[in-house]
Design an enzyme around this catalytic site. Structure first.
Site, short mmCIF file in Angstrom:
data_model
loop_
_atom_site.label_atom_id
_atom_site.label_comp_id
_atom_site.label_asym_id
_atom_site.label_seq_id
_atom_site.Cartn_x
_atom_site.Cartn_y
_atom_site.Cartn_z
CG ASP A 91 57.06 40.81 41.18
OD1 ASP A 91 58.08 39.87 41.23
OD2 ASP A 91 56.15 40.87 40.48
CG ASP A 126 61.17 35.26 38.34
OD1 ASP A 126 60.33 34.99 37.64
OD2 ASP A 126 61.23 35.80 39.18
CB ALA A 192 54.76 32.59 33.96
CB CYS A 275 28.37 39.39 51.15
SG CYS A 275 29.76 39.86 52.04
CB CYS A 277 31.60 41.95 54.31
SG CYS A 277 31.07 43.08 53.03
CB CYS A 280 27.43 43.26 51.80
SG CYS A 280 28.59 43.12 50.42
#
Length: 580
Positions: A91, A126, A192, A275, A277, A280
């Site tokens: 950015d 921008d 935005a 979960c 993963c 978890c």
């Protein structure tokens, strides 16, 4: 020369699976870029790459304004600075501009700095105009943004984002998108929108995204700036978003918030993890709560990243299976504001219809009343009504109502599931040709049935359904078992070419592609010079030269507008060529 490629590989709704290549590094889209704060690494970029994140995003303004980071980045480059060999996007400081009202760098300085430190995808400075800003401010901010875009276009030496701004004014978003599409940029973020998402204004988000998408070139990836919660991925991809980024995985973790595909939960509320993963599976909520803050934050961030990755994979699998709308419908039930956004999206019928595939790998499931407004359903009804004028005999369908009898074997009518069963009847003796002619009218448009008026239809010995379509000893087409639509043979393509006036169902290619198409080789987008704008994804098309001589027949992945614009990737998967 900028090394950047984007091509579409599969699609459903207005979403697409794509292949994005920058500087020799490739990721599959939809993809998310975890935000990296070079001053505070909760999860390292190297760990992110090992988890399967092939892109990351960081802030070039923070690096620019931090002397030790700036010096090292200029000395060794951003990839070595972050120890990451994937695609790095940056950015420009626009987020700081929106949050804090100013930055201490010019547009030219930040664009040149991004090139100097070797980023893969840059962003010019921008002006992000927040939602509900006065019209005059939005117009002035956009004027400055477009001026800076022109400056960046002149000096850029890397792939670059050009963010679509315009606050919550749809006409300004569309205008900005069209102006930026005329310039030489690679990716278009929609900017935005974080305030909209933070306040659950998803309905307004839909308006902003669609207003931007209708003005953008379809051959460039679209990035929803700041979007990174898995609960919106399905909806966003269905609108046509290709890229996401967010620091939410880390910000939520710092606040003891636990992501799920349906929303966010506080760690203190959980007795069980829903979960499996690595985090978890190893720890309980109680064990995480008892950990030191820094360790707990890191583990929650890793969990959040796994959930993000898992949901994006779920979205991509839904695209492959033709089930994206069904996933959107399911996810929309997780929050009333998301449900309102889903209903709002379905109001954009024209935009959605042109991107909607004509056939899918899975049956249509009536999972809700909203499903009856999906573009595949509305298109089917409109086309069926057209066919009905020539084939008035109807049967009652529990989902679609009265439909032409001779479309009852075809997608989506036969391949559908609702509360009541629809029994597909075998063609009665002597009626098979009418099925073929009606399907041709439905699939290729008015008058197409004439190409098969003398056809002999062979029925499957096993099922009794139409299969091979012939005339005068020559093969015209195949009545596909999976969806009841037609795949053209050479003779069928020739007949269709005769009865349909130019440019109907045509993809026009240049002289370089002609000999390859005739030999049955695939047609790539860069060789397409014109196309029928009524072509839809996965249509069976006629490939012709500039003189409208038939070269081949095949299936296209793109719609008519995309065929005219795309310069990369496959345009038509040729089934058969027409030798001279």
């Amino acid at each position: 020369m900028v090394d950047f490629r984007f091509e579409v590989k599969a699609r459903d709704a207005s979403g697409r699976i794509g292949k994005l290549t920058v500087n020799g590094k490739t990721v599959e889209t939809p993809a998310i870029m975890p935000v990296i704060n070079p001053k505070q690494l909760i999860v390292t970029p190297k760990e992110l790459k090992e988890m399967g994140f092939g892109m990351i995003i960081t802030n070039s303004y923070i690096i620019y304004k931090t002397p030790e980071l700036r010096e090292k980045a200029l000395e060794v480059g951003i990839h070595k600075l972050l120890d990451y060999d994937g695609i790095i996007e940056v950015d420009s400081g626009s987020f700081q501009l929106m949050r804090y009202g100013g930055v201490e760098v010019t547009n030219r300085e930040i664009v040149e700095f991004q090139h100097e430190i070797g980023v893969d995808i840059g962003t010019f400075l921008d002006i992000p105009t927040p939602p509900d800003a006065p019209r005059e401010k939005a117009e002035e901010d956009l004027r400055i943004t477009l001026e800076r875009a022109k400056e960046a276009e002149e000096i850029k030496e890397i792939a670059m984002n050009a963010a679509v701004q315009g606050s919550t004014y749809p006409d300004l978003r569309t205008y900005a998108a069209r102006e930026l599409s005329r310039m030489n940029f690679e990716i278009h973020p929609i900017g935005a929108v974080v305030p909209l998402m933070e306040s659950y204004r998803y309905r307004d988000l839909v308006d902003v995204v669609i207003a931007s998408k209708v003005g953008l070139r379809p051959d460039r990836p679209v990035h929803l700036f700041g979007a990174g919660h898995p609960m919106i991925f399905a909806l966003a991809v269905a609108m046509g978003i290709d890229l996401f980024d967010s620091a939410s995985y880390a910000l939520y973790a710092k606040d003891d918030r636990y992501m799920t595909p349906e929303g966010t939960k506080r760690l203190e509320e959980l007795e069980y993890f829903p979960c499996s993963c690595p985090v978890c599976s190893r720890y309980t909520p109680q064990e995480l709560r008892e950990m030191p803050k820094e360790e707990r934050t890191r583990l929650l961030a890793i969990h959040n990243l796994w959930v993000i990755r898992e949901e994006l994979n779920r979205v991509k699998q839904a695209i492959k299976e033709g089930e994206l709308w069904r996933l959107v419908d399911e996810r929309a039930r997780s929050h009333p504001k998301l449900y309102a956004a889903y209903k709002r999206l379905l109001e954009y019928r024209e935009y959605l219809e042109k991107n909607e595939p004509v056939t899918k790998a899975s049956a249509f499931f009536k999972v809700s009343e909203e499903a009856l407004r999906w573009p595949i359903v509305e298109r089917a009804r409109e086309r069926a009504e057209r066919v009905r004028s020539k084939f008035p005999e109807t049967i009652s369908h529990p989902i679609f109502g009265e439909i032409p009898k001779y479309l009852s074997l075809s997608y989506p009518f036969a391949q559908s599931e609702g509360e009541e069963d629809f029994t597909v009847e075998k063609p009665e003796k002597g009626e098979a040709r009418k099925y073929v002619m009606a399907v041709a009218e439905y699939q290729f448009g008015e008058g197409a049935g004439e190409a098969f008026k003398d056809a002999f239809v062979e029925l499957s010995r096993k099922t009794g359904m139409p299969r091979q379509i012939k005339a005068k000893g020559k093969h015209l087409a195949t009545f596909r078992a999976e969806d009841g639509l037609l795949t053209l043979g050479i003779e069928g393509a020739k007949r269709l070419h005769e009865v349909l006036p130019f440019p109907r169902m045509r993809v026009v290619v240049d002289e370089d592609a002609e000999p390859f198409a005739r030999r049955g080789k695939n047609v790539f987008a860069k060789f397409v010079v014109d196309a029928d704008l009524n072509i839809r994804p996965y249509d069976e098309v006629l490939v012709v030269n500039r003189n409208d001589e038939l070269l081949a027949t095949g299936q296209t992945l793109l719609n008519g507008e995309e065929l005219k614009i795309f310069q990369q990737g496959l345009a038509v998967k040729v089934r058969r060529g027409v030798e001279k």
